[in-house]
Design an enzyme around this catalytic site. Structure first.
Site, PDB file in Angstrom:
ATOM      1  N   LEU A 200       0.837  -1.213   0.000  1.00 38.86           N
ATOM      2  CA  LEU A 200       0.000   0.000   0.000  1.00 38.86           C
ATOM      3  C   LEU A 200       0.868   1.258   0.000  1.00 38.86           C
ATOM      4  N   THR A 201       1.650   1.392  -1.055  1.00 33.66           N
ATOM      5  CA  THR A 201       2.358   2.652  -1.292  1.00 33.66           C
ATOM      6  C   THR A 201       1.304   3.664  -1.754  1.00 33.66           C
TER       7      THR A 201
ATOM      8  N   ALA B  85       5.340  -3.251  -8.091  1.00 36.70           N
ATOM      9  CA  ALA B  85       6.475  -2.505  -8.628  1.00 36.70           C
ATOM     10  C   ALA B  85       6.234  -1.028  -8.423  1.00 36.70           C
TER      11      ALA B  85
ATOM     12  N   THR C  56       7.007  -5.073 -18.845  1.00 42.89           N
ATOM     13  CA  THR C  56       6.605  -3.963 -19.716  1.00 42.89           C
ATOM     14  C   THR C  56       7.335  -3.990 -21.055  1.00 42.89           C
ATOM     15  N   ASP C  57       6.722  -3.361 -22.053  1.00 43.12           N
ATOM     16  CA  ASP C  57       7.391  -3.233 -23.358  1.00 43.12           C
ATOM     17  C   ASP C  57       8.540  -2.225 -23.304  1.00 43.12           C
ATOM     18  N   GLU C  58       8.590  -1.422 -22.226  1.00 48.62           N
ATOM     19  CA  GLU C  58       9.629  -0.384 -22.155  1.00 48.62           C
ATOM     20  C   GLU C  58      11.036  -0.966 -22.057  1.00 48.62           C
TER      21      GLU C  58
ATOM     22  N   TYR D  12      13.128   3.534 -14.587  1.00 58.01           N
ATOM     23  CA  TYR D  12      12.025   2.569 -14.445  1.00 58.01           C
ATOM     24  C   TYR D  12      12.254   1.358 -15.352  1.00 58.01           C
ATOM     25  N   SER D  13      12.472   1.621 -16.646  1.00 51.56           N
ATOM     26  CA  SER D  13      12.578   0.477 -17.560  1.00 51.56           C
ATOM     27  C   SER D  13      13.856  -0.318 -17.302  1.00 51.56           C
TER      28      SER D  13
ATOM     29  N   LYS E 285      12.961  -2.623 -14.513  1.00 49.75           N
ATOM     30  CA  LYS E 285      12.097  -3.728 -14.967  1.00 49.75           C
ATOM     31  C   LYS E 285      12.912  -4.711 -15.812  1.00 49.75           C
TER      32      LYS E 285
ATOM     33  N   ASN F  15      -1.433   0.217 -20.524  1.00 55.38           N
ATOM     34  CA  ASN F  15      -2.800  -0.156 -20.156  1.00 55.38           C
ATOM     35  C   ASN F  15      -3.618   1.094 -19.847  1.00 55.38           C
TER      36      ASN F  15
ATOM     37  N   PRO G 225      -1.257  19.083 -19.350  1.00 61.28           N
ATOM     38  CA  PRO G 225       0.172  19.223 -19.667  1.00 61.28           C
ATOM     39  C   PRO G 225       0.681  18.137 -20.626  1.00 61.28           C
TER      40      PRO G 225
ATOM     41  N   ASP H 189       9.607  18.666 -22.149  1.00 62.20           N
ATOM     42  CA  ASP H 189       9.560  17.227 -22.427  1.00 62.20           C
ATOM     43  C   ASP H 189      10.106  16.407 -21.253  1.00 62.20           C
ATOM     44  N   ARG H 190       9.634  15.168 -21.156  1.00 63.76           N
ATOM     45  CA  ARG H 190      10.209  14.207 -20.197  1.00 63.76           C
ATOM     46  C   ARG H 190      11.671  13.971 -20.595  1.00 63.76           C
TER      47      ARG H 190
HETATM   48  P1  NAD Z   1       0.607   0.569  -9.903  1.00 69.01           P
HETATM   49  O1  NAD Z   1       1.654   1.562  -9.597  1.00 69.01           O
HETATM   50  O2  NAD Z   1      -0.777   1.031 -10.156  1.00 69.01           O
HETATM   51  O3  NAD Z   1       0.521  -0.508  -8.728  1.00 69.01           O
HETATM   52  C1  NAD Z   1       1.657  -1.030  -8.106  1.00 69.01           C
HETATM   53  C2  NAD Z   1       1.214  -1.745  -6.829  1.00 69.01           C
HETATM   54  O4  NAD Z   1       2.369  -2.330  -6.225  1.00 69.01           O
HETATM   55  C3  NAD Z   1       0.584  -0.814  -5.795  1.00 69.01           C
HETATM   56  O5  NAD Z   1      -0.578  -1.400  -5.245  1.00 69.01           O
HETATM   57  C4  NAD Z   1       1.656  -0.664  -4.733  1.00 69.01           C
HETATM   58  O6  NAD Z   1       1.146  -0.445  -3.427  1.00 69.01           O
HETATM   59  C5  NAD Z   1       2.361  -2.019  -4.843  1.00 69.01           C
HETATM   60  N1  NAD Z   1       3.751  -1.955  -4.375  1.00 69.01           N
HETATM   61  C6  NAD Z   1       4.697  -1.032  -4.720  1.00 69.01           C
HETATM   62  N2  NAD Z   1       5.835  -1.283  -4.066  1.00 69.01           N
HETATM   63  C7  NAD Z   1       5.624  -2.384  -3.292  1.00 69.01           C
HETATM   64  C8  NAD Z   1       6.419  -3.132  -2.418  1.00 69.01           C
HETATM   65  N3  NAD Z   1       7.693  -2.790  -2.162  1.00 69.01           N
HETATM   66  N4  NAD Z   1       5.883  -4.216  -1.818  1.00 69.01           N
HETATM   67  C9  NAD Z   1       4.598  -4.584  -2.059  1.00 69.01           C
HETATM   68  N5  NAD Z   1       3.781  -3.888  -2.868  1.00 69.01           N
HETATM   69  C10 NAD Z   1       4.291  -2.805  -3.489  1.00 69.01           C
HETATM   70  O7  NAD Z   1       1.160  -0.257 -11.133  1.00 69.01           O
HETATM   71  P2  NAD Z   1       0.392  -0.884 -12.385  1.00 69.01           P
HETATM   72  O8  NAD Z   1       0.258   0.139 -13.429  1.00 69.01           O
HETATM   73  O9  NAD Z   1      -0.797  -1.619 -11.899  1.00 69.01           O
HETATM   74  O10 NAD Z   1       1.495  -1.928 -12.868  1.00 69.01           O
HETATM   75  C11 NAD Z   1       1.558  -3.242 -12.323  1.00 69.01           C
HETATM   76  C12 NAD Z   1       2.684  -4.003 -12.973  1.00 69.01           C
HETATM   77  O11 NAD Z   1       2.477  -4.057 -14.377  1.00 69.01           O
HETATM   78  C13 NAD Z   1       4.065  -3.362 -12.773  1.00 69.01           C
HETATM   79  O12 NAD Z   1       4.997  -4.396 -12.564  1.00 69.01           O
HETATM   80  C14 NAD Z   1       4.333  -2.641 -14.093  1.00 69.01           C
HETATM   81  O13 NAD Z   1       5.713  -2.574 -14.345  1.00 69.01           O
HETATM   82  C15 NAD Z   1       3.617  -3.556 -15.068  1.00 69.01           C
HETATM   83  N6  NAD Z   1       3.107  -2.916 -16.301  1.00 69.01           N
HETATM   84  C16 NAD Z   1       2.307  -1.802 -16.214  1.00 69.01           C
HETATM   85  C17 NAD Z   1       1.773  -1.271 -17.391  1.00 69.01           C
HETATM   86  C18 NAD Z   1       0.865  -0.055 -17.371  1.00 69.01           C
HETATM   87  O14 NAD Z   1       0.515   0.451 -18.430  1.00 69.01           O
HETATM   88  N7  NAD Z   1       0.428   0.429 -16.228  1.00 69.01           N
HETATM   89  C19 NAD Z   1       2.067  -1.861 -18.631  1.00 69.01           C
HETATM   90  C20 NAD Z   1       2.911  -2.995 -18.650  1.00 69.01           C
HETATM   91  C21 NAD Z   1       3.398  -3.516 -17.480  1.00 69.01           C
HETATM   92  O1  DAU Z   2       4.475   0.862 -21.971  1.00 71.25           O
HETATM   93  C1  DAU Z   2       4.128   0.336 -20.719  1.00 71.25           C
HETATM   94  C2  DAU Z   2       4.348   1.369 -19.643  1.00 71.25           C
HETATM   95  O2  DAU Z   2       3.318   2.335 -19.794  1.00 71.25           O
HETATM   96  C3  DAU Z   2       4.337   0.784 -18.237  1.00 71.25           C
HETATM   97  O3  DAU Z   2       5.407  -0.094 -18.079  1.00 71.25           O
HETATM   98  C4  DAU Z   2       4.411   1.888 -17.188  1.00 71.25           C
HETATM   99  O4  DAU Z   2       4.276   1.336 -15.894  1.00 71.25           O
HETATM  100  C5  DAU Z   2       3.276   2.872 -17.429  1.00 71.25           C
HETATM  101  O5  DAU Z   2       3.361   3.945 -16.521  1.00 71.25           O
HETATM  102  C6  DAU Z   2       3.315   3.383 -18.870  1.00 71.25           C
HETATM  103  O6  DAU Z   2       4.480   4.241 -19.071  1.00 71.25           O
HETATM  104  P1  DAU Z   2       4.402   5.584 -19.941  1.00 71.25           P
HETATM  105  O7  DAU Z   2       5.511   6.450 -19.556  1.00 71.25           O
HETATM  106  O8  DAU Z   2       4.223   5.284 -21.384  1.00 71.25           O
HETATM  107  O9  DAU Z   2       2.964   6.145 -19.397  1.00 71.25           O
HETATM  108  P2  DAU Z   2       2.506   7.608 -18.933  1.00 71.25           P
HETATM  109  O10 DAU Z   2       1.024   7.510 -18.734  1.00 71.25           O
HETATM  110  O11 DAU Z   2       3.334   8.155 -17.837  1.00 71.25           O
HETATM  111  O12 DAU Z   2       2.779   8.474 -20.232  1.00 71.25           O
HETATM  112  C7  DAU Z   2       2.201   8.145 -21.486  1.00 71.25           C
HETATM  113  C8  DAU Z   2       2.690   9.157 -22.502  1.00 71.25           C
HETATM  114  O13 DAU Z   2       2.116  10.444 -22.189  1.00 71.25           O
HETATM  115  C9  DAU Z   2       4.198   9.369 -22.474  1.00 71.25           C
HETATM  116  O14 DAU Z   2       4.645   9.592 -23.811  1.00 71.25           O
HETATM  117  C10 DAU Z   2       4.391  10.637 -21.652  1.00 71.25           C
HETATM  118  C11 DAU Z   2       3.123  11.437 -21.959  1.00 71.25           C
HETATM  119  N1  DAU Z   2       2.642  12.312 -20.856  1.00 71.25           N
HETATM  120  C12 DAU Z   2       2.455  11.748 -19.618  1.00 71.25           C
HETATM  121  C13 DAU Z   2       2.015  12.511 -18.564  1.00 71.25           C
HETATM  122  C14 DAU Z   2       1.835  11.907 -17.188  1.00 71.25           C
HETATM  123  C15 DAU Z   2       2.332  13.647 -21.086  1.00 71.25           C
HETATM  124  O15 DAU Z   2       2.455  14.144 -22.221  1.00 71.25           O
HETATM  125  N2  DAU Z   2       1.872  14.396 -20.044  1.00 71.25           N
HETATM  126  C16 DAU Z   2       1.720  13.904 -18.773  1.00 71.25           C
HETATM  127  O16 DAU Z   2       1.330  14.668 -17.865  1.00 71.25           O
END
Ligand code: NAD
Ligand code: DAU
Length: 362
Positions: A40-41, A88, A139-141, A165-166, A169, A195, A220, A299-300
């Site tokens: 529960l972060t 994660a 992740t695809d990253e 991050y990537s 992972k 997702n 933004p 930009d990021r």
């Molecule tokens: P999220 O950030 O929404 O959730 C992460 C969860 O992990 C949270 O409930 C947090 O409390 C828990 N957590 C964090 N650190 C912890 C620790 N030390 N011990 C126990 N629990 C902990 O993430 P998400 O978007 O649901 O992603 C889940 C997984 O899927 C991740 O491994 C991420 O890399 C992967 N993933 C995400 C996406 C995406 O688009 N969101 C895409 C591909 C893969």
């Molecule tokens: O590809 C899978 C990944 O997708 C997962 O592994 C990560 O956990 C998940 O966070 C996601 O990463 P991204 O960096 O692609 O997602 P995010 O939603 O942060 O950003 C999506 C795109 O939008 C990216 O090109 C950055 C841009 N962006 C994001 C934010 C938060 C903006 O332009 N403005 C913003 O404020």
């Protein structure tokens, strides 16, 4: 008593984890038992699981995946068949600001989970108890960044992570691969694209833009807004993971993606258009909805230009395909957020406000 398969889900209070648990309990009912281990972060929200929290075949344990003793105790108390490892640190921008916690949770946490599962499942002769599997959600990253004008990520695309991050992972994936090679450990890795759907924390593009648009705040957009992501509805991801657990060949990796590439700016404009169509005429939140809210910001750092998954292997070998068309999924998602204002208010109060102000300097 009925024989139940026990799933130990890490990070089950997060976005994808909670959608996965809801999907599995809906699909299998009390044929399965789910043990959700989550620290529960800021990203974990047990409210996501309110509908299942009183079920006898669901158990929540608050624990950190880097805590050997706590994780060992879970394996000692529960007869775990399947580990589905979501936990994660998941947000790229946070990893740029503070990389160390990503290494701790994503690398060390994965090692802790692998060791605990191996200790529980490995027999004296080095083989494993039957039916056990460790599904590592990645992740695809890890594959880096693609050029705008073509190319796809395949399972054999070399790893080239570019953000903390990537990189974390990718390291966790390599540990899982090492366990399968060295110890014959029964694992699969899934590498999925972006997702979207209900319960996503509003630091990520889609829920952040919906939330800001509803509040009449600036939207933004990083850089020129033309970075491309390949969007997949979260329930389709949950289904893919279930199918890989059932049918995936141990030791194999499967890429999961929606064949649904969009530029960020397209996504932001679609959100405004759909909010205009879907919000009731008398809803006060319509007041500021306009493209004028779009603001291009710095930009990021190291911003990956394009991601695109080739989900050919999972289609061919497992029979999974994305089912939810983006037009349908994004409308459902947007509706969910404006109908769940209280959920949004809860997760955007407190620490999130501080994060937002620091990150976007507004
Ligand atoms: P999220 O950030 O929404 O959730 C992460 C969860 O992990 C949270 O409930 C947090 O409390 C828990 N957590 C964090 N650190 C912890 C620790 N030390 N011990 C126990 N629990 C902990 O993430 P998400 O978007 O649901 O992603 C889940 C997984 O899927 C991740 O491994 C991420 O890399 C992967 N993933 C995400 C996406 C995406 O688009 N969101 C895409 C591909 C893969
Ligand atoms: O590809 C899978 C990944 O997708 C997962 O592994 C990560 O956990 C998940 O966070 C996601 O990463 P991204 O960096 O692609 O997602 P995010 O939603 O942060 O950003 C999506 C795109 O939008 C990216 O090109 C950055 C841009 N962006 C994001 C934010 C938060 C903006 O332009 N403005 C913003 O404020």
């Amino acid at each position: 008593m009925k024989q139940q398969k026990t799933y130990l889900v890490t990070g089950g209070a997060g976005f994808i984890g909670s959608n996965f648990i809801l999907y599995m309990l809906e699909k299998y009912g009390d044929d399965i038992r789910v043990v959700n281990v989550d620290a529960l972060t800021y990203a974990g929200n047990p409210e996501n699981l309110r509908d299942v929290e009183t079920k006898e075949n669901y158990r929540f344990i608050r624990a950190d995946i880097t805590d050997h003793a706590a994780i060992g105790a879970v394996f000692a108390e529960e007869s775990v068949d399947i580990v589905v490892h979501f936990a994660a640190e998941s947000h790229v921008d946070r990893s740029i600001a503070d990389p160390e916690v990503f290494v701790r949770t994503n690398v060390l946490g994965t090692a802790t989970m692998l060791n605990a599962a191996r200790a529980a499942w490995e027999k004296e002769d080095g083989t494993y108890l039957p039916g056990r599997k460790f599904l590592h959600v990645s992740t695809d990253e890890v594959y880096g960044s693609l050029p705008e004008d073509g190319g796809y990520f395949y399972e054999d695309t070399p790893y080239a992570p570019r953000s903390p991050y990537s990189a974390s992972k990718a390291s966790s994936d390599l540990l899982v691969k090492a366990y399968t090679e060295t110890y014959g450990f029964p694992a699969n890795i899934t590498n999925c694209s972006n997702n979207y759907g209900p319960y996503q924390f509003p630091e990520k593009l889609i829920p952040l833009m919906i939330h800001n648009a509803l509040e009449g705040k600036k939207l933004p957009v990083y850089g020129d807004g033309k970075n491309v992501r390949d969007w997949l509805y979260v329930v389709d991801h949950a289904k893919a993971i279930d199918m890989v657990i059932e049918k995936g060949v141990p030791g194999e990796t499967y890429n999961i993606g929606g064949h649904n590439e969009k530029q960020n700016i397209e996504i932001v404009k679609t959100i405004i258009d759909i909010l205009r169509e879907e919000l009731p005429e008398d809803d006060a939140r319509r007041a500021h909805l306009s493209y004028d809210l779009i603001t291009y910001v710095e930009d990021r750092k190291g911003h990956d230009r394009r991601y695109a998954i080739a989900p050919d292997k999972i289609k061919r070998e497992i029979g999974w395909e994305p089912e939810t068309m983006f037009a349908e999924g994004i409308r459902k998602t947007i509706r969910w957020y404006f109908e769940h204002e209280a959920w949004m208010d809860n997760v955007t109060s407190g620490a999130y406000q501080e994060y937002y102000e620091k990150m976007y300097s507004v």
